[in-house]
Design an enzyme around this catalytic site. Structure first.
Site, PDB file in Angstrom:
ATOM      1  N   TYR B 149       0.812  -1.119  -0.211  1.00  8.72           N
ATOM      2  CA  TYR B 149      -0.075  -0.154  -0.075  1.00  8.72           C
ATOM      3  C   TYR B 149       0.867   1.150   0.069  1.00  8.72           C
ATOM      4  O   TYR B 149       1.809   1.260   0.781  1.00  8.72           O
ATOM      5  CB  TYR B 149      -0.678   0.063   1.271  1.00  8.72           C
ATOM      6  CG  TYR B 149      -1.664  -1.031   1.535  1.00  8.72           C
ATOM      7  CD1 TYR B 149      -1.286  -2.233   1.968  1.00  8.72           C
ATOM      8  CD2 TYR B 149      -3.090  -0.975   1.428  1.00  8.72           C
ATOM      9  CE1 TYR B 149      -2.106  -3.334   2.472  1.00  8.72           C
ATOM     10  CE2 TYR B 149      -3.890  -2.012   1.857  1.00  8.72           C
ATOM     11  CZ  TYR B 149      -3.407  -3.267   2.309  1.00  8.72           C
ATOM     12  OH  TYR B 149      -4.367  -4.266   2.515  1.00  8.72           O
ATOM     13  N   HIS B 157      -6.427   1.416  -1.082  1.00  8.09           N
ATOM     14  CA  HIS B 157      -6.463   0.196  -1.311  1.00  8.09           C
ATOM     15  C   HIS B 157      -5.058  -0.498  -1.700  1.00  8.09           C
ATOM     16  O   HIS B 157      -4.288   0.298  -2.360  1.00  8.09           O
ATOM     17  CB  HIS B 157      -7.301  -0.287  -2.808  1.00  8.09           C
ATOM     18  CG  HIS B 157      -8.643  -0.141  -2.164  1.00  8.09           C
ATOM     19  ND1 HIS B 157      -9.500  -0.935  -1.628  1.00  8.09           N
ATOM     20  CD2 HIS B 157      -9.689   1.047  -2.509  1.00  8.09           C
ATOM     21  CE1 HIS B 157     -10.791  -0.480  -1.403  1.00  8.09           C
ATOM     22  NE2 HIS B 157     -10.884   0.602  -1.993  1.00  8.09           N
ATOM     23  N   LYS B 196      -5.200  -4.868  -8.887  1.00  8.85           N
ATOM     24  CA  LYS B 196      -3.912  -4.780  -8.414  1.00  8.85           C
ATOM     25  C   LYS B 196      -3.115  -4.966  -9.223  1.00  8.85           C
ATOM     26  O   LYS B 196      -3.341  -5.801 -10.237  1.00  8.85           O
ATOM     27  CB  LYS B 196      -3.551  -5.717  -7.033  1.00  8.85           C
ATOM     28  CG  LYS B 196      -4.545  -5.440  -6.028  1.00  8.85           C
ATOM     29  CD  LYS B 196      -4.118  -6.228  -4.660  1.00  8.85           C
ATOM     30  CE  LYS B 196      -5.259  -6.313  -3.862  1.00  8.85           C
ATOM     31  NZ  LYS B 196      -6.098  -5.041  -3.606  1.00  8.85           N
TER      32      LYS B 196
END
Lengths: 246, 246
Positions: B149, B157, B196
């Protein structure tokens, strides 16, 4: 997880027309026409006419390729599909290049092993599922080796995401999956998110050497499904457990 | 992929309070109080008072554990977190069992290697990211080794799913991930579905042996992000490409 049919009509249609029957029809038709395919890299090309186009599509073998030829439809078969039609169903002959004489099973086996080291394991898994009338397609979209459908993909979503492993074999020939917890977590989470059950086919070679396709008979296949166990769900929702047992 | 802030206020809050500053405050506070943690299996337990509870939470080290003690708050630190506070930030001493004398870095290194074979690689990756002020947490939920992060998880997120590999090392110490195409497909698809980017940290040991933590200085870390390339998207949507370059 039960099969997810694409509507009630789809389920009825599938039950009225079993996959075993469709594959038998394809087999008879290919035998009758003395079908020949041509090996090209990691696939085999097969030209067929309209009736067999329909049968190949219904039995879910290969992919139709667009060409300018109007009378013939070309299909691209994966190595597993081509070898299954040739070696297991004995309804297809396969040629290589300009050579007009079809290759025998041993020559094809060598060719396919040379193109794909894990071919013996992958073929055993493919034929194991096909013999039980599962429709088997590539699983690359979901990061697995195959996906398995209980009938045609137009009628039902794929039920299993299949990984092919080799029991007690750390050699180059084995599939290096699920050896890390992170890989297991990754695979289970992805399978869950696309509503499939992870099916691991463990192939035990029983000491067989892969010199000829006859070694396949000595291979044993162990099936395992792997699912996430959710304590809360399993404790409180009895219906989930009951469905799981079926 | 840009950081996904949990609202505009979260972004402003993060910029006003950099992670480097929070970690420095934690470091000073732990040094001042001569903090000691206790090794327990694969984690270290640390009891702190309210000010340090706040700092540990804000710097995102460990997990608070519920106990009946009212004055002290216990934190469970992962081995990487404990060793980072001890070896890298030099603000924590670690004891084992009844022994009142804290262990030195070499003894802790041996302990952690004995509990987790891949500890040297994982610690190098963890400290590499922490040194650059990334917040690093376990990635087991997403089938990877860590998630990173750019600030506290309550504000943003996680941006990267991190896998730790070892360059040119096929030994037992290496992480056996991404060795199969199917694993790469699986990981990339899962990362995409949880927004991600896959970050692969390749640790090159440069021939260092792992007998003491001093080997870490000789390790080189190579960072690679792996993304799915979508021809259509990259051709038609210029904004995506531009964002990607930033």
């Amino acid at each position: 997880m039960l099969p997810r049919w694409k509507g009630k009509a789809a389920k009825a249609k599938a039950f009225a027309d079993p996959m075993s029957k469709i594959v038998s029809e394809l087999q008879s038709s290919l035998v009758q026409s003395e079908a020949h395919a041509l090996l090209s890299g990691c696939s085999a090309l097969l030209a067929v006419e309209s009736e067999q186009t329909d049968l190949l599509n219904r039995a879910c073998f290969g992919r139709a390729i667009a060409t300018t030829e109007k009378e013939k439809q070309w299909f691209q078969l994966s190595m597993e599909e081509a070898f299954y039609l040739c070696h297991s169903l004995k309804c297809l002959k396969i040629k290589v290049g300009e050579d007009n004489c079809p290759k025998n099973d041993e020559e094809l086996w060598d060719y396919m092993k040379s193109k794909k080291e894990k071919f013996p394991l992958f073929y055993k898994a493919y034929s194991h599922l096909r013999n039980k009338n599962w429709v088997v397609r590539s699983g690359s979209q979901y990061g697995v080796d195959f996906v398995a459908y209980c009938h045609h993909p137009s009628l039902v979503h794929s039920q299993y995401a299949v990984l092919v492993l080799s029991e007690g074999d750390d050699g180059d020939n084995a599939n290096q999956r699920l050896r890390e917890w992170s890989d297991i977590h990754c695979t289970i989470r992805l399978c869950g998110s696309v509503a499939k059950t992870l099916l691991v086919l463990n192939i035990n070679k029983n000491g067989q050497v892969t010199v000829s396709p006859s070694c396949l008979e000595g291979y044993a296949v162990e099936e395992r499904t792997i699912m996430r166990w959710s304590p809360q769900q399993c404790r409180e929702d009895q219906t989930v457990v009951e469905n799981g047992i079926k």
